[in-house]
Design a protein around this motif. Sequence first.
Motif, PDB file in Angstrom:
ATOM      1  N   MET A   1       0.828  -1.205   0.000  1.00 24.94           N
ATOM      2  CA  MET A   1       0.000   0.000   0.000  1.00 24.94           C
ATOM      3  C   MET A   1       0.866   1.259   0.000  1.00 24.94           C
ATOM      4  N   ILE A   2       1.895   1.276   0.830  1.00 16.44           N
ATOM      5  CA  ILE A   2       2.785   2.435   0.891  1.00 16.44           C
ATOM      6  C   ILE A   2       3.524   2.610  -0.432  1.00 16.44           C
ATOM      7  N   SER A   3       4.000   1.495  -0.988  1.00 16.90           N
ATOM      8  CA  SER A   3       4.698   1.556  -2.267  1.00 16.90           C
ATOM      9  C   SER A   3       3.778   2.082  -3.364  1.00 16.90           C
ATOM     10  N   ALA A   4       2.543   1.571  -3.401  1.00 19.85           N
ATOM     11  CA  ALA A   4       1.589   1.992  -4.433  1.00 19.85           C
ATOM     12  C   ALA A   4       1.230   3.467  -4.297  1.00 19.85           C
ATOM     13  N   SER A   5       1.220   3.975  -3.073  1.00 21.07           N
ATOM     14  CA  SER A   5       0.869   5.379  -2.870  1.00 21.07           C
ATOM     15  C   SER A   5       1.927   6.321  -3.414  1.00 21.07           C
ATOM     16  N   LEU A   6       3.131   5.801  -3.643  1.00 18.95           N
ATOM     17  CA  LEU A   6       4.228   6.629  -4.154  1.00 18.95           C
ATOM     18  C   LEU A   6       4.439   6.477  -5.652  1.00 18.95           C
ATOM     19  N   LYS A   7       3.665   5.578  -6.275  1.00 19.26           N
ATOM     20  CA  LYS A   7       3.861   5.278  -7.693  1.00 19.26           C
ATOM     21  C   LYS A   7       2.910   6.089  -8.574  1.00 19.26           C
ATOM     22  N   PRO A   8       3.292   6.299  -9.836  1.00 21.41           N
ATOM     23  CA  PRO A   8       2.332   6.830 -10.816  1.00 21.41           C
ATOM     24  C   PRO A   8       1.219   5.808 -11.032  1.00 21.41           C
ATOM     25  N   GLU A   9       0.072   6.259 -11.469  1.00 26.97           N
ATOM     26  CA  GLU A   9      -1.084   5.380 -11.637  1.00 26.97           C
ATOM     27  C   GLU A   9      -0.781   4.203 -12.551  1.00 26.97           C
ATOM     28  N   SER A  10       0.016   4.410 -13.586  1.00 26.91           N
ATOM     29  CA  SER A  10       0.292   3.364 -14.576  1.00 26.91           C
ATOM     30  C   SER A  10       1.154   2.237 -14.026  1.00 26.91           C
ATOM     31  N   GLN A  11       1.831   2.462 -12.904  1.00 28.47           N
ATOM     32  CA  GLN A  11       2.751   1.457 -12.374  1.00 28.47           C
ATOM     33  C   GLN A  11       2.207   0.689 -11.171  1.00 28.47           C
ATOM     34  N   ILE A  12       1.057   1.082 -10.661  1.00 29.21           N
ATOM     35  CA  ILE A  12       0.569   0.509  -9.405  1.00 29.21           C
ATOM     36  C   ILE A  12       0.351  -0.994  -9.499  1.00 29.21           C
ATOM     37  N   PHE A  13      -0.261  -1.457 -10.592  1.00 27.59           N
ATOM     38  CA  PHE A  13      -0.583  -2.875 -10.708  1.00 27.59           C
ATOM     39  C   PHE A  13       0.373  -3.621 -11.641  1.00 27.59           C
ATOM     40  N   SER A  14       1.473  -2.988 -11.977  1.00 24.23           N
ATOM     41  CA  SER A  14       2.466  -3.676 -12.813  1.00 24.23           C
ATOM     42  C   SER A  14       3.436  -4.460 -11.941  1.00 24.23           C
ATOM     43  N   GLY A  15       3.925  -5.576 -12.472  1.00 30.50           N
ATOM     44  CA  GLY A  15       4.890  -6.391 -11.738  1.00 30.50           C
ATOM     45  C   GLY A  15       4.335  -7.010 -10.479  1.00 30.50           C
ATOM     46  N   MET A  16       3.036  -7.338 -10.468  1.00 28.95           N
ATOM     47  CA  MET A  16       2.417  -7.893  -9.262  1.00 28.95           C
ATOM     48  C   MET A  16       2.936  -9.281  -8.910  1.00 28.95           C
ATOM     49  N   ASN A  17       3.558  -9.969  -9.876  1.00 25.83           N
ATOM     50  CA  ASN A  17       4.050 -11.326  -9.632  1.00 25.83           C
ATOM     51  C   ASN A  17       5.519 -11.358  -9.216  1.00 25.83           C
ATOM     52  N   SER A  18       6.085 -10.203  -8.937  1.00 26.42           N
ATOM     53  CA  SER A  18       7.496 -10.158  -8.556  1.00 26.42           C
ATOM     54  C   SER A  18       7.702  -9.191  -7.402  1.00 26.42           C
ATOM     55  N   ILE A  19       8.914  -9.205  -6.878  1.00 22.35           N
ATOM     56  CA  ILE A  19       9.263  -8.337  -5.761  1.00 22.35           C
ATOM     57  C   ILE A  19       9.244  -6.868  -6.168  1.00 22.35           C
ATOM     58  N   LYS A  20       9.259  -6.612  -7.477  1.00 18.18           N
ATOM     59  CA  LYS A  20       9.272  -5.230  -7.967  1.00 18.18           C
ATOM     60  C   LYS A  20       8.017  -4.456  -7.571  1.00 18.18           C
ATOM     61  N   THR A  21       6.933  -5.194  -7.266  1.00 17.40           N
ATOM     62  CA  THR A  21       5.695  -4.512  -6.894  1.00 17.40           C
ATOM     63  C   THR A  21       5.842  -3.738  -5.594  1.00 17.40           C
ATOM     64  N   PHE A  22       6.852  -4.103  -4.772  1.00 17.50           N
ATOM     65  CA  PHE A  22       7.090  -3.417  -3.504  1.00 17.50           C
ATOM     66  C   PHE A  22       8.102  -2.283  -3.644  1.00 17.50           C
ATOM     67  N   ILE A  23       8.631  -2.078  -4.856  1.00 17.39           N
ATOM     68  CA  ILE A  23       9.643  -1.046  -5.079  1.00 17.39           C
ATOM     69  C   ILE A  23       9.002   0.109  -5.853  1.00 17.39           C
ATOM     70  N   PRO A  24       8.878   1.275  -5.237  1.00 16.40           N
ATOM     71  CA  PRO A  24       8.217   2.418  -5.905  1.00 16.40           C
ATOM     72  C   PRO A  24       9.154   3.140  -6.876  1.00 16.40           C
ATOM     73  N   LEU A  25       9.298   2.575  -8.068  1.00  9.48           N
ATOM     74  CA  LEU A  25      10.129   3.225  -9.083  1.00  9.48           C
ATOM     75  C   LEU A  25       9.448   4.541  -9.512  1.00  9.48           C
ATOM     76  N   GLY A  26      10.244   5.563  -9.664  1.00  7.21           N
ATOM     77  CA  GLY A  26       9.684   6.873 -10.010  1.00  7.21           C
ATOM     78  C   GLY A  26       8.822   7.445  -8.897  1.00  7.21           C
ATOM     79  N   ALA A  27       9.226   7.185  -7.659  1.00  6.07           N
ATOM     80  CA  ALA A  27       8.431   7.598  -6.500  1.00  6.07           C
ATOM     81  C   ALA A  27       8.254   9.116  -6.446  1.00  6.07           C
ATOM     82  N   SER A  28       7.060   9.536  -6.054  1.00  5.52           N
ATOM     83  CA  SER A  28       6.774  10.956  -5.859  1.00  5.52           C
ATOM     84  C   SER A  28       5.652  11.095  -4.840  1.00  5.52           C
ATOM     85  N   LEU A  29       5.455  12.313  -4.369  1.00  7.48           N
ATOM     86  CA  LEU A  29       4.403  12.603  -3.388  1.00  7.48           C
ATOM     87  C   LEU A  29       3.152  13.186  -4.047  1.00  7.48           C
ATOM     88  N   LYS A  30       3.050  13.001  -5.356  1.00 12.43           N
ATOM     89  CA  LYS A  30       1.931  13.573  -6.104  1.00 12.43           C
ATOM     90  C   LYS A  30       0.588  13.089  -5.575  1.00 12.43           C
TER      91      LYS A  30
END
Length: 280
Positions: A32-61
């Motif tokens: 949840m915390i990771s998804a809150s920092l991601k752009p909308e297009s990345q929230i549900f990507s990589g759900m089958n890997s550990i990458k889903t917990f890594i907020p690439l391109g993180a921002s407070l938008k």
Amino acid sequence: MNQKQKNMTKTVLFYAGNAVVALIFISPLLWMISASLKPESQIFSGMNSIKTFIPLGASLKNYVEVFTRIAMMKYIVRSLIYVFIIIVLDLFVNSICGYALAKFDFVGKELLLTIVISLMVLPMESIMLPLYKQVADFGWVNQYAGLIVPFIAKCFSIYMFRQFFVDIPNELLEAASIDGSGPIKTFFNIVVPISGTVYATIFILDFVAHWNDFMWPMLVVTSEDMRTIQLAIQTFFGTKPINYGSIMASLTVSAVPMLIMFVALQKYYVEGIASTGIKG
């Protein structure tokens, strides 16, 4: 392998197992915390890997949108006020009831304790409609009284306090009585100061239950000025376009008070659960 090595292996396996279980339990929170920092297009990507917990391109938008789209701080403060009023009244009223059941002898005491224990098994859903009708008859709909009064007396809290107070030595109370201390003075000056663990336990359980409560506020709150934090978060689900990043950000914000409270009181919570759970 000698005994020392065996003990070391057991210890390592014990803590490793606990760490794995802990990660499993907190993984939804981390996501949840990771998804809150991601752009909308990345929230549900990589759900089958550990990458889903890594907020690439993180921002407070997403957090900026939460606080600009609704008056989040107003809802947080309002919810804190009404929840703390419930907790204070709960601790005061139910601790006195639990103390009476634990230390005083009176006619019908065992029957009353049986009723308290029996009512603990009733789910809120089974009494919600008649409770709402009673609140409506009193004119408490869309009033703080409707949010607070029905939850002051709690059978579970009474039972928890009773279980803790039973183990307080009677000799301590008798000594206070010999010194001229009445029942009320003894309770507030002697019993309350040594009962921090059970008070902290009830505090945490009450805070979590009422902070997260959605169904009852939804029934009794009809105006914007009375909305609680959970009703405010529902705005992000019911207003299009639905932005899951904002939803996750709002949920994260609402979880912060609970996390702070639990971290501050976790020591007393564990002690309170242990002490009240082993008494008869």
